[in-house]
Structures are given as C-alpha cells and as structure tokens.
Scaffold this motif. Sequence first.
Motif, PDB file in Angstrom:
ATOM      1  N   LEU A  44       0.834  -1.195   0.000  1.00 33.36           N
ATOM      2  CA  LEU A  44       0.000   0.000   0.000  1.00 33.36           C
ATOM      3  C   LEU A  44       0.872   1.249   0.000  1.00 33.36           C
ATOM      4  N   ALA A  45       0.486   2.224  -0.786  1.00 35.52           N
ATOM      5  CA  ALA A  45       1.177   3.525  -0.805  1.00 35.52           C
ATOM      6  C   ALA A  45       0.562   4.388   0.290  1.00 35.52           C
ATOM      7  N   SER A  84       6.058   1.322  -2.960  1.00 36.86           N
ATOM      8  CA  SER A  84       5.323   0.956  -4.169  1.00 36.86           C
ATOM      9  C   SER A  84       5.097   2.128  -5.125  1.00 36.86           C
ATOM     10  N   ARG A  85       5.319   3.324  -4.667  1.00 38.48           N
ATOM     11  CA  ARG A  85       5.095   4.493  -5.523  1.00 38.48           C
ATOM     12  C   ARG A  85       6.269   5.442  -5.371  1.00 38.48           C
ATOM     13  N   PHE A  86       6.708   6.014  -6.491  1.00 46.18           N
ATOM     14  CA  PHE A  86       7.933   6.809  -6.500  1.00 46.18           C
ATOM     15  C   PHE A  86       7.725   8.056  -7.338  1.00 46.18           C
ATOM     16  N   ASN A  87       8.153   9.161  -6.815  1.00 47.61           N
ATOM     17  CA  ASN A  87       8.130  10.403  -7.581  1.00 47.61           C
ATOM     18  C   ASN A  87       9.516  11.044  -7.474  1.00 47.61           C
ATOM     19  N   ILE A  88      10.222  11.085  -8.577  1.00 49.85           N
ATOM     20  CA  ILE A  88      11.565  11.674  -8.587  1.00 49.85           C
ATOM     21  C   ILE A  88      11.389  13.166  -8.816  1.00 49.85           C
ATOM     22  N   PRO A 107       5.098  -0.055   6.248  1.00 50.23           N
ATOM     23  CA  PRO A 107       6.048  -0.888   6.991  1.00 50.23           C
ATOM     24  C   PRO A 107       5.883  -2.370   6.645  1.00 50.23           C
ATOM     25  N   PHE A 108       6.988  -3.076   6.598  1.00 51.68           N
ATOM     26  CA  PHE A 108       6.975  -4.514   6.354  1.00 51.68           C
ATOM     27  C   PHE A 108       6.226  -5.208   7.483  1.00 51.68           C
ATOM     28  N   ASP A 109       5.307  -6.079   7.116  1.00 53.82           N
ATOM     29  CA  ASP A 109       4.529  -6.865   8.077  1.00 53.82           C
ATOM     30  C   ASP A 109       4.668  -8.323   7.656  1.00 53.82           C
ATOM     31  N   GLN A 110       5.349  -9.113   8.480  1.00 49.43           N
ATOM     32  CA  GLN A 110       5.604 -10.501   8.097  1.00 49.43           C
ATOM     33  C   GLN A 110       4.327 -11.327   7.965  1.00 49.43           C
ATOM     34  N   ASN A 111       3.216 -10.865   8.553  1.00 48.22           N
ATOM     35  CA  ASN A 111       1.940 -11.568   8.400  1.00 48.22           C
ATOM     36  C   ASN A 111       1.254 -11.216   7.075  1.00 48.22           C
ATOM     37  N   LYS A 112       1.674 -10.126   6.469  1.00 49.58           N
ATOM     38  CA  LYS A 112       1.062  -9.670   5.227  1.00 49.58           C
ATOM     39  C   LYS A 112       1.985  -9.798   4.022  1.00 49.58           C
ATOM     40  N   HIS A 113       3.257  -9.502   4.225  1.00 50.03           N
ATOM     41  CA  HIS A 113       4.216  -9.463   3.125  1.00 50.03           C
ATOM     42  C   HIS A 113       5.145 -10.670   3.183  1.00 50.03           C
ATOM     43  N   GLU A 114       5.264 -11.347   2.078  1.00 54.97           N
ATOM     44  CA  GLU A 114       6.238 -12.422   1.977  1.00 54.97           C
ATOM     45  C   GLU A 114       7.407 -11.931   1.131  1.00 54.97           C
TER      46      GLU A 114
END
Length: 143
Positions: A44-45, A84-88, A107-114
């Motif tokens: 999620l951004a 997930s989203r980048f603006n230079i 933030p990385f969430d080990q229950n959501k992100h592998e």
Amino acid sequence: MKPKYRIIENLSDVAVEAWGNSPEELFAYMGQGMFAVMTDSRILARDSYKISIREDCGSSYEEAMVAWCNELIYQFETSKVLFSRFNINKLALQKNTQIEAEVWGEPFDQNKHEIKVAIKAATYHQLKIEQNGQWRCQLIFDI
C-alpha cells in the motif's frame, strides 16, 4: 495502469528491465520493479517518505541508477519499509549525483508481506541505460 517494467530471472541473479518517457519516470519504474522482485504481496502507498541522495559516485545515469536502487535497498533493510510508488523530484548529474524523491509505501509486516527474494545490491554488471524514443534500463541485482 500497466507497469513499465519486467522481471528477468535466471538461476544466479535477477534483472529488471524498466522503461519510461523521462529519466525520472525510468527511475520510478525501476524502483517499482525492484520491489516487485522482492515480494508478490500488495504494498500500500500509505505513508510518504523523502529520500535524498547526494553522492560523489559519478555523473552518469548508470551510476545514479545504482545509487538510487542501493539507497532503496538500504531504506528497506534499516527502516523495514516496502515502497510501491515513486516520484523523482530532482535528478541532477553534474559533479555529483543528486536525487530528491518522495516515495510511498508501508512498513513490512511478516503476516502480510512475503519476501520471496532478498536483494543484496544493484550491480553494474551489463548495466545499460538507453534513450531511443523512450528511456530504457536493464539492471541486474545481486541476490
């Protein structure tokens, strides 16, 4: 919107090919491609972060791209945030590389992100950035 990158995998490393209408867009899509290599999970951004790079690493787009991706890897490793989203906002290649960006993620969430692939670093191996109507880059990551 269709992503402007593709992941190229083989046995020992992984590469991302990205393209865009400007160098800034190219750097943004390379960031998206790199995090797509790291996880299939939706990122999620949600939160925005400022990234500023000022390095005496040269004045080419190739050197700036490696610095950019290694900074994103560093931010993930130290802050545990997936982007997930980048603006230079600024990409200057004079005496030093200067990149100012706003990035969004969560933030990385080990229950959501592998994390499917742990990226160690962006490399210079077979790195090329070309402009032929579009900006295009292929970058190999050390995993």
